[in-house]
Design a protein around this motif. Structure first.
Motif, mmCIF file in Angstrom:
data_model
loop_
_atom_site.group_PDB
_atom_site.id
_atom_site.type_symbol
_atom_site.label_atom_id
_atom_site.label_comp_id
_atom_site.label_asym_id
_atom_site.label_seq_id
_atom_site.Cartn_x
_atom_site.Cartn_y
_atom_site.Cartn_z
ATOM 1 N N ALA A 155 14.724 51.510 -20.671
ATOM 2 C CA ALA A 155 14.602 50.191 -20.031
ATOM 3 C C ALA A 155 13.882 50.369 -18.700
ATOM 4 O O ALA A 155 13.809 51.467 -18.155
ATOM 5 C CB ALA A 155 15.983 49.580 -19.804
ATOM 6 N N TRP A 156 13.345 49.276 -18.191
ATOM 7 C CA TRP A 156 12.661 49.288 -16.896
ATOM 8 C C TRP A 156 13.692 49.208 -15.777
ATOM 9 O O TRP A 156 14.625 48.411 -15.849
ATOM 10 C CB TRP A 156 11.683 48.124 -16.786
ATOM 11 C CG TRP A 156 10.486 48.289 -17.670
ATOM 12 C CD1 TRP A 156 10.283 47.717 -18.888
ATOM 13 C CD2 TRP A 156 9.336 49.084 -17.399
ATOM 14 N NE1 TRP A 156 9.063 48.117 -19.403
ATOM 15 C CE2 TRP A 156 8.458 48.961 -18.501
ATOM 16 C CE3 TRP A 156 8.939 49.912 -16.347
ATOM 17 C CZ2 TRP A 156 7.234 49.613 -18.577
ATOM 18 C CZ3 TRP A 156 7.713 50.564 -16.413
ATOM 19 C CH2 TRP A 156 6.882 50.413 -17.520
ATOM 20 N N THR A 157 13.489 50.037 -14.745
ATOM 21 C CA THR A 157 14.373 50.036 -13.579
ATOM 22 C C THR A 157 13.534 49.751 -12.343
ATOM 23 O O THR A 157 12.553 50.457 -12.079
ATOM 24 C CB THR A 157 15.071 51.403 -13.426
ATOM 25 O OG1 THR A 157 15.806 51.690 -14.604
ATOM 26 C CG2 THR A 157 15.992 51.421 -12.213
ATOM 27 N N PRO A 158 13.894 48.734 -11.565
ATOM 28 C CA PRO A 158 13.173 48.491 -10.312
ATOM 29 C C PRO A 158 13.486 49.596 -9.303
ATOM 30 O O PRO A 158 14.644 49.942 -9.095
ATOM 31 C CB PRO A 158 13.704 47.146 -9.823
ATOM 32 C CG PRO A 158 14.708 46.693 -10.804
ATOM 33 C CD PRO A 158 14.911 47.736 -11.825
ATOM 34 N N VAL A 159 12.460 50.147 -8.704
ATOM 35 C CA VAL A 159 12.597 51.205 -7.707
ATOM 36 C C VAL A 159 11.648 50.901 -6.558
ATOM 37 O O VAL A 159 10.801 50.005 -6.653
ATOM 38 C CB VAL A 159 12.278 52.603 -8.291
ATOM 39 C CG1 VAL A 159 13.263 52.972 -9.394
ATOM 40 C CG2 VAL A 159 10.852 52.678 -8.798
ATOM 41 N N GLY A 160 11.767 51.639 -5.469
ATOM 42 C CA GLY A 160 10.822 51.494 -4.373
ATOM 43 C C GLY A 160 10.789 50.096 -3.818
ATOM 44 O O GLY A 160 11.818 49.484 -3.560
ATOM 45 N N GLU A 161 9.577 49.560 -3.645
ATOM 46 C CA GLU A 161 9.424 48.256 -2.980
ATOM 47 C C GLU A 161 10.070 47.103 -3.747
ATOM 48 O O GLU A 161 10.497 46.124 -3.153
ATOM 49 C CB GLU A 161 7.957 47.960 -2.687
ATOM 50 C CG GLU A 161 7.092 47.694 -3.889
ATOM 51 C CD GLU A 161 5.650 47.459 -3.507
ATOM 52 O OE1 GLU A 161 5.260 46.286 -3.382
ATOM 53 O OE2 GLU A 161 4.920 48.447 -3.339
ATOM 54 N N SER A 162 10.164 47.206 -5.087
ATOM 55 C CA SER A 162 10.802 46.111 -5.830
ATOM 56 C C SER A 162 12.318 46.131 -5.679
ATOM 57 O O SER A 162 12.975 45.134 -5.952
ATOM 58 C CB SER A 162 10.407 46.159 -7.305
ATOM 59 O OG SER A 162 10.881 47.341 -7.904
ATOM 60 N N ALA A 163 12.891 47.228 -5.211
ATOM 61 C CA ALA A 163 14.335 47.303 -4.967
ATOM 62 C C ALA A 163 14.644 47.288 -3.470
ATOM 63 O O ALA A 163 15.808 47.356 -3.084
ATOM 64 C CB ALA A 163 14.889 48.580 -5.590
ATOM 65 N N ASP A 164 13.605 47.202 -2.641
ATOM 66 C CA ASP A 164 13.753 47.241 -1.190
ATOM 67 C C ASP A 164 13.708 45.821 -0.624
ATOM 68 O O ASP A 164 12.779 45.056 -0.922
ATOM 69 C CB ASP A 164 12.618 48.085 -0.604
ATOM 70 C CG ASP A 164 12.739 48.301 0.888
ATOM 71 O OD1 ASP A 164 13.826 48.065 1.451
ATOM 72 O OD2 ASP A 164 11.737 48.714 1.495
ATOM 73 N N ASP A 165 14.686 45.463 0.204
ATOM 74 C CA ASP A 165 14.702 44.106 0.760
ATOM 75 C C ASP A 165 13.560 43.866 1.747
ATOM 76 O O ASP A 165 13.205 42.719 2.025
ATOM 77 C CB ASP A 165 16.054 43.801 1.405
ATOM 78 C CG ASP A 165 16.422 44.798 2.498
ATOM 79 O OD1 ASP A 165 15.715 45.801 2.683
ATOM 80 O OD2 ASP A 165 17.451 44.552 3.172
ATOM 81 N N GLN A 166 12.935 44.950 2.237
ATOM 82 C CA GLN A 166 11.794 44.796 3.148
ATOM 83 C C GLN A 166 10.459 44.947 2.416
ATOM 84 O O GLN A 166 9.402 44.861 3.033
ATOM 85 C CB GLN A 166 11.883 45.833 4.268
ATOM 86 C CG GLN A 166 13.126 45.681 5.123
ATOM 87 C CD GLN A 166 13.246 46.827 6.111
ATOM 88 O OE1 GLN A 166 12.263 47.414 6.530
ATOM 89 N NE2 GLN A 166 14.484 47.137 6.494
ATOM 90 N N ALA A 167 10.489 45.222 1.107
ATOM 91 C CA ALA A 167 9.300 45.379 0.266
ATOM 92 C C ALA A 167 8.332 46.429 0.817
ATOM 93 O O ALA A 167 7.124 46.279 0.740
ATOM 94 C CB ALA A 167 8.595 44.047 0.062
ATOM 95 N N ARG A 168 8.898 47.550 1.306
ATOM 96 C CA ARG A 168 8.057 48.636 1.824
ATOM 97 C C ARG A 168 7.488 49.455 0.676
ATOM 98 O O ARG A 168 8.066 49.508 -0.415
ATOM 99 C CB ARG A 168 8.884 49.543 2.743
ATOM 100 C CG ARG A 168 9.396 48.812 3.974
ATOM 101 C CD ARG A 168 10.333 49.683 4.773
ATOM 102 N NE ARG A 168 11.589 49.865 4.013
ATOM 103 C CZ ARG A 168 12.598 50.632 4.405
ATOM 104 N NH1 ARG A 168 12.515 51.309 5.537
ATOM 105 N NH2 ARG A 168 13.683 50.734 3.678
#
Length: 179
Positions: A155-168
């Motif tokens: 399955a797809w897992t959001p990581v990085g900017e898609s899981a970051d509230d600041q979208a870094r």
């Protein structure tokens, strides 16, 4: 009674023949060493030479990713080190690959083999990873902050900017897999 004596004498005769034959071969070899080998003096015949200096060295695995420079130049993907169980691959659907989505690239895929594997790399702007049948962890960084993500199987897992509230923009540093 004569047949018994003959029978008992035959093994002695064979033993003596073998012993004399072995002694003769040994004497010839000793004579060749004492006189020297053809084309060399007696002094050279007894000289030992070392071959260790000309022999190849030990093969030591440093776990560097093979052809990493070529992959970086051609695909702009920096692969560093690994154990060979997670390898860069052409993306093909239905093959059980790990799939990584980065903003600067389309999909980047990896084949996974064996019971466990690891790969260190630098892949910037990763925001989504699709797992396969393996338990997978992804280590990522942004600035001085580091985060480890457990990737869902198949399955797809959001990581990085898609899981970051600041979208870094996060950089993928390592993938680890186990069965």
């Amino acid at each position: 009674m004569k047949s018994r004596i003959r029978f008992a004498a035959q093994p002695r005769k064979r033993f003596l023949t073998r012993a004399l034959g072995t002694a003769a071969v040994g004497a010839l070899a000793w004579a060749a060493l004492a006189v020297g080998l053809p084309g060399g003096s007696p002094a050279e015949a007894g000289t030992a030479t070392t071959v260790a200096g000309s022999a190849p060295g030990y093969a030591v695995e440093n776990f560097d990713y093979p052809q990493a420079d070529k992959i970086l130049a051609e695909k702009n993907i920096q692969l560093k080190r690994g154990d060979g169980h997670i390898t860069l691959a052409d993306c093909a659907s239905g093959t059980g690959q790990l799939e990584v989505q980065a903003r600067d690239k389309s999909k980047v895929c990896f084949d996974v083999k064996g019971n466990s594997g690891w790969l260190t790399l630098e892949l910037p702007s990763v925001y989504l990873i699709r797992g396969n049948d393996y338990s997978t962890q992804a280590d990522m960084t942004v600035g001085t902050e580091q985060q480890s993500y457990d990737i869902a199987k198949n399955a797809w897992t959001p990581v990085g900017e898609s899981a970051d509230d600041q979208a870094r923009e996060w950089t993928l540093l390592e993938l680890r897999t186990s069965k």
